[in-house]
Write a protein that holds these residues in place. Structure first.
Motif, PDB file in Angstrom:
ATOM      1  N   LEU A 174      -2.871  -6.780  -0.501  1.00 29.68           N
ATOM      2  CA  LEU A 174      -1.940  -5.722  -0.139  1.00 29.68           C
ATOM      3  C   LEU A 174      -0.544  -6.324  -0.251  1.00 29.68           C
ATOM      4  CD1 LEU A 174      -1.792  -2.794   0.898  1.00 29.68           C
ATOM      5  CD2 LEU A 174      -1.681  -3.736   3.210  1.00 29.68           C
ATOM      6  N   LYS A 175       0.283  -5.721  -1.140  1.00 24.85           N
ATOM      7  CA  LYS A 175       1.615  -6.253  -1.407  1.00 24.85           C
ATOM      8  C   LYS A 175       2.673  -5.222  -1.036  1.00 24.85           C
ATOM      9  CE  LYS A 175      -0.008  -9.050  -5.295  1.00 24.85           C
ATOM     10  NZ  LYS A 175       0.157  -9.327  -6.738  1.00 24.85           N
ATOM     11  N   ASP A 176       3.892  -5.716  -0.766  1.00 26.08           N
ATOM     12  CA  ASP A 176       4.996  -4.796  -0.526  1.00 26.08           C
ATOM     13  C   ASP A 176       5.618  -4.399  -1.860  1.00 26.08           C
ATOM     14  OD1 ASP A 176       6.616  -6.921  -1.319  1.00 26.08           O
ATOM     15  OD2 ASP A 176       7.412  -7.309   0.686  1.00 26.08           O
ATOM     16  N   ARG A 177       6.686  -3.613  -1.806  1.00 23.85           N
ATOM     17  CA  ARG A 177       7.332  -3.111  -3.028  1.00 23.85           C
ATOM     18  C   ARG A 177       7.871  -4.225  -3.921  1.00 23.85           C
ATOM     19  NH1 ARG A 177      10.455   2.010  -0.476  1.00 23.85           N
ATOM     20  NH2 ARG A 177      10.442   0.749   1.377  1.00 23.85           N
ATOM     21  N   ASP A 202      -5.255  -1.635  -9.776  1.00 22.24           N
ATOM     22  CA  ASP A 202      -4.137  -1.641  -8.847  1.00 22.24           C
ATOM     23  C   ASP A 202      -3.776  -0.198  -8.520  1.00 22.24           C
ATOM     24  OD1 ASP A 202      -4.180  -4.320  -9.329  1.00 22.24           O
ATOM     25  OD2 ASP A 202      -2.380  -4.347 -10.569  1.00 22.24           O
ATOM     26  N   SER A 203      -3.266   0.015  -7.318  1.00 26.15           N
ATOM     27  CA  SER A 203      -2.867   1.365  -6.941  1.00 26.15           C
ATOM     28  C   SER A 203      -1.772   1.302  -5.891  1.00 26.15           C
ATOM     29  CB  SER A 203      -4.069   2.128  -6.386  1.00 26.15           C
ATOM     30  OG  SER A 203      -3.695   3.439  -6.066  1.00 26.15           O
ATOM     31  N   LEU A 259      -7.931   3.514  -5.912  1.00 27.14           N
ATOM     32  CA  LEU A 259      -7.528   2.320  -5.176  1.00 27.14           C
ATOM     33  C   LEU A 259      -8.674   1.325  -5.065  1.00 27.14           C
ATOM     34  CD1 LEU A 259      -5.979   0.787  -2.776  1.00 27.14           C
ATOM     35  CD2 LEU A 259      -7.171   2.387  -1.324  1.00 27.14           C
ATOM     36  N   LEU A 260      -9.869   1.817  -4.831  1.00 30.95           N
ATOM     37  CA  LEU A 260     -10.977   0.915  -4.611  1.00 30.95           C
ATOM     38  C   LEU A 260     -11.743   0.598  -5.882  1.00 30.95           C
ATOM     39  CD1 LEU A 260     -12.168   2.286  -1.196  1.00 30.95           C
ATOM     40  CD2 LEU A 260     -10.693   0.360  -1.664  1.00 30.95           C
ATOM     41  N   LEU A 266       1.257  -1.886  -2.498  1.00 33.54           N
ATOM     42  CA  LEU A 266       0.453  -1.979  -3.703  1.00 33.54           C
ATOM     43  C   LEU A 266      -0.851  -2.662  -3.324  1.00 33.54           C
ATOM     44  CD1 LEU A 266       0.105  -1.809  -6.833  1.00 33.54           C
ATOM     45  CD2 LEU A 266       1.026  -4.137  -6.902  1.00 33.54           C
ATOM     46  N   VAL A 267      -1.971  -2.020  -3.647  1.00 34.43           N
ATOM     47  CA  VAL A 267      -3.265  -2.662  -3.467  1.00 34.43           C
ATOM     48  C   VAL A 267      -3.649  -3.221  -4.822  1.00 34.43           C
ATOM     49  CG1 VAL A 267      -5.683  -2.404  -2.844  1.00 34.43           C
ATOM     50  CG2 VAL A 267      -3.937  -1.139  -1.591  1.00 34.43           C
ATOM     51  N   ASP A 268      -3.714  -4.537  -4.878  1.00 33.53           N
ATOM     52  CA  ASP A 268      -4.006  -5.252  -6.112  1.00 33.53           C
ATOM     53  C   ASP A 268      -5.459  -5.695  -6.066  1.00 33.53           C
ATOM     54  OD1 ASP A 268      -4.023  -6.845  -8.351  1.00 33.53           O
ATOM     55  OD2 ASP A 268      -2.440  -8.215  -7.671  1.00 33.53           O
ATOM     56  N   GLY A 269      -6.323  -5.003  -6.825  1.00 33.23           N
ATOM     57  CA  GLY A 269      -7.735  -5.358  -6.888  1.00 33.23           C
ATOM     58  C   GLY A 269      -7.935  -6.483  -7.879  1.00 33.23           C
TER      59      GLY A 269
END
Length: 164
Positions: free
Chosen positions: A42-45, A15-16, A9-10, A28-31
Protein backbone atom coordinates in the motif's frame (compact mmCIF):
# COMPACT_ATOMS: atom_id res chain seq x y z
CA UNK A 1 -13.71 9.12 5.40
CA UNK A 2 -14.99 7.19 2.44
CA UNK A 3 -12.80 5.42 -0.08
CA UNK A 4 -13.63 3.79 -3.42
CA UNK A 5 -11.92 0.46 -4.14
CA UNK A 6 -11.92 -1.09 -7.61
CA UNK A 7 -12.42 -4.88 -7.69
CA UNK A 8 -9.41 -5.49 -9.89
CA UNK A 9 -7.45 -4.32 -6.86
CA UNK A 10 -7.09 -7.90 -5.76
CA UNK A 11 -6.08 -9.21 -9.14
CA UNK A 12 -2.76 -10.91 -8.57
CA UNK A 13 0.06 -8.74 -9.89
CA UNK A 14 -2.15 -5.77 -10.73
CA UNK A 15 -1.98 -2.25 -9.40
CA UNK A 16 -5.02 -0.18 -8.50
CA UNK A 17 -5.67 3.27 -7.08
CA UNK A 18 -7.97 3.80 -4.12
CA UNK A 19 -9.76 7.11 -4.32
CA UNK A 20 -11.51 9.28 -1.76
CA UNK A 21 -15.14 10.26 -2.26
CA UNK A 22 -14.09 13.31 -4.34
CA UNK A 23 -12.21 11.07 -6.79
CA UNK A 24 -8.71 12.02 -5.60
CA UNK A 25 -6.17 9.20 -5.74
CA UNK A 26 -5.12 8.48 -2.15
CA UNK A 27 -3.52 5.02 -2.03
CA UNK A 28 -1.99 2.71 -4.60
CA UNK A 29 -2.27 -1.02 -4.00
CA UNK A 30 0.69 -2.57 -5.75
CA UNK A 31 0.14 -6.30 -6.29
CA UNK A 32 3.40 -8.20 -6.62
CA UNK A 33 3.30 -10.97 -9.23
CA UNK A 34 5.62 -13.93 -9.59
CA UNK A 35 5.90 -14.54 -5.86
CA UNK A 36 5.38 -17.77 -3.93
CA UNK A 37 2.89 -16.01 -1.70
CA UNK A 38 0.33 -13.26 -2.20
CA UNK A 39 2.09 -9.93 -1.67
CA UNK A 40 0.81 -6.37 -1.84
CA UNK A 41 2.16 -2.94 -0.97
CA UNK A 42 0.00 0.00 0.00
CA UNK A 43 1.66 3.21 -1.23
CA UNK A 44 0.83 6.89 -0.96
CA UNK A 45 0.47 9.24 -3.95
CA UNK A 46 4.22 9.84 -4.06
CA UNK A 47 4.97 6.11 -4.27
CA UNK A 48 6.22 5.71 -0.69
CA UNK A 49 5.42 2.32 0.80
CA UNK A 50 3.08 2.78 3.79
CA UNK A 51 2.26 -0.86 4.46
CA UNK A 52 3.51 -4.24 3.26
CA UNK A 53 0.97 -7.08 3.11
CA UNK A 54 1.87 -10.71 2.56
CA UNK A 55 0.55 -14.18 3.06
CA UNK A 56 2.20 -16.00 5.94
CA UNK A 57 3.96 -19.11 4.74
CA UNK A 58 3.69 -22.39 6.64
CA UNK A 59 0.60 -21.49 8.68
CA UNK A 60 -2.09 -24.02 9.65
CA UNK A 61 -4.78 -21.64 8.43
CA UNK A 62 -4.49 -19.04 5.70
CA UNK A 63 -2.98 -16.00 7.36
CA UNK A 64 -2.06 -12.54 6.11
CA UNK A 65 0.51 -10.28 7.78
CA UNK A 66 0.52 -6.48 7.71
CA UNK A 67 3.87 -4.75 8.28
CA UNK A 68 4.93 -1.13 8.54
CA UNK A 69 8.61 -0.20 8.17
CA UNK A 70 9.61 -3.86 8.46
CA UNK A 71 7.83 -4.37 11.78
CA UNK A 72 4.73 -6.52 12.16
CA UNK A 73 1.58 -4.46 12.65
CA UNK A 74 -1.22 -7.05 12.44
CA UNK A 75 -2.04 -10.67 11.64
CA UNK A 76 -5.36 -11.60 10.00
CA UNK A 77 -6.92 -15.06 9.96
CA UNK A 78 -10.36 -16.62 9.83
CA UNK A 79 -11.88 -17.21 13.25
CA UNK A 80 -11.43 -20.84 14.22
CA UNK A 81 -14.74 -21.55 15.91
CA UNK A 82 -16.96 -19.23 13.93
CA UNK A 83 -20.30 -20.50 12.69
CA UNK A 84 -20.08 -17.82 10.04
CA UNK A 85 -17.58 -18.55 7.30
CA UNK A 86 -17.03 -14.85 6.80
CA UNK A 87 -15.69 -13.94 10.21
CA UNK A 88 -12.06 -12.90 10.62
CA UNK A 89 -9.91 -11.80 13.54
CA UNK A 90 -7.31 -9.04 13.24
CA UNK A 91 -4.66 -9.25 15.97
CA UNK A 92 -2.71 -6.01 16.27
CA UNK A 93 0.76 -6.09 17.83
CA UNK A 94 -0.39 -4.01 20.81
CA UNK A 95 -2.79 -6.81 21.79
CA UNK A 96 -5.91 -5.16 20.37
CA UNK A 97 -8.21 -7.49 18.45
CA UNK A 98 -10.57 -6.36 15.73
CA UNK A 99 -13.42 -8.45 14.35
CA UNK A 100 -14.39 -8.47 10.69
CA UNK A 101 -17.75 -10.02 9.86
CA UNK A 102 -20.43 -9.99 7.21
CA UNK A 103 -20.78 -11.10 3.62
CA UNK A 104 -17.18 -10.59 2.60
CA UNK A 105 -17.53 -12.25 -0.80
CA UNK A 106 -20.38 -9.80 -1.49
CA UNK A 107 -18.25 -6.90 -0.17
CA UNK A 108 -20.73 -6.17 2.64
CA UNK A 109 -18.95 -6.31 6.00
CA UNK A 110 -17.89 -4.34 9.08
CA UNK A 111 -14.66 -3.97 11.03
CA UNK A 112 -15.33 -3.66 14.77
CA UNK A 113 -13.51 -3.23 18.04
CA UNK A 114 -15.44 -4.42 21.11
CA UNK A 115 -18.76 -3.93 19.34
CA UNK A 116 -17.94 -0.44 18.03
CA UNK A 117 -17.95 -0.11 14.23
CA UNK A 118 -14.66 1.28 12.95
CA UNK A 119 -15.31 0.84 9.24
CA UNK A 120 -17.97 -0.45 6.85
CA UNK A 121 -17.29 -1.96 3.43
CA UNK A 122 -20.24 -1.93 1.07
CA UNK A 123 -21.33 -1.90 -2.55
CA UNK A 124 -24.78 -0.60 -1.65
CA UNK A 125 -24.01 3.11 -1.87
CA UNK A 126 -22.19 2.85 -5.22
CA UNK A 127 -23.46 2.52 -8.74
CA UNK A 128 -20.06 1.87 -10.32
CA UNK A 129 -19.64 -1.75 -11.38
CA UNK A 130 -16.80 -3.79 -9.82
CA UNK A 131 -16.34 -1.19 -7.07
CA UNK A 132 -17.08 -1.11 -3.37
CA UNK A 133 -16.71 1.57 -0.74
CA UNK A 134 -14.89 1.57 2.57
CA UNK A 135 -16.24 4.07 5.08
CA UNK A 136 -13.85 4.64 8.00
CA UNK A 137 -16.29 5.80 10.67
CA UNK A 138 -13.82 6.88 13.38
CA UNK A 139 -11.63 9.90 12.79
CA UNK A 140 -8.80 8.54 14.95
CA UNK A 141 -8.40 5.36 12.87
CA UNK A 142 -5.46 4.94 10.51
CA UNK A 143 -7.11 4.76 7.06
CA UNK A 144 -4.09 2.93 5.58
CA UNK A 145 -4.44 0.20 8.22
CA UNK A 146 -8.19 -0.14 7.56
CA UNK A 147 -7.59 -0.40 3.79
CA UNK A 148 -4.86 -3.00 4.43
CA UNK A 149 -7.21 -5.04 6.65
CA UNK A 150 -9.85 -4.86 3.92
CA UNK A 151 -7.38 -6.08 1.27
CA UNK A 152 -6.30 -8.97 3.51
CA UNK A 153 -9.78 -10.12 4.46
CA UNK A 154 -11.05 -10.02 0.88
CA UNK A 155 -7.96 -11.88 -0.32
CA UNK A 156 -8.46 -14.60 2.31
CA UNK A 157 -12.21 -14.91 1.65
CA UNK A 158 -11.70 -15.06 -2.13
CA UNK A 159 -9.09 -17.83 -1.74
CA UNK A 160 -11.40 -19.76 0.59
CA UNK A 161 -14.26 -19.33 -1.88
CA UNK A 162 -12.12 -20.68 -4.73
CA UNK A 163 -11.20 -23.75 -2.68
CA UNK A 164 -14.87 -24.59 -1.97
Amino acid sequence: MKFLVRERLLGFGEDSWIENERGDKIFLVDGKAMRLRDTFQLKDRQGRVLIDIHQKMFALRDTMVIERDGASLAIIRRKRLSLLRNHYRVSLVDGTELDVSGKILDREFVIEYEGEVLAVASRRWLRVRETYGVDVTRDDMDPALIIAVTVCVINLADKEGEEN
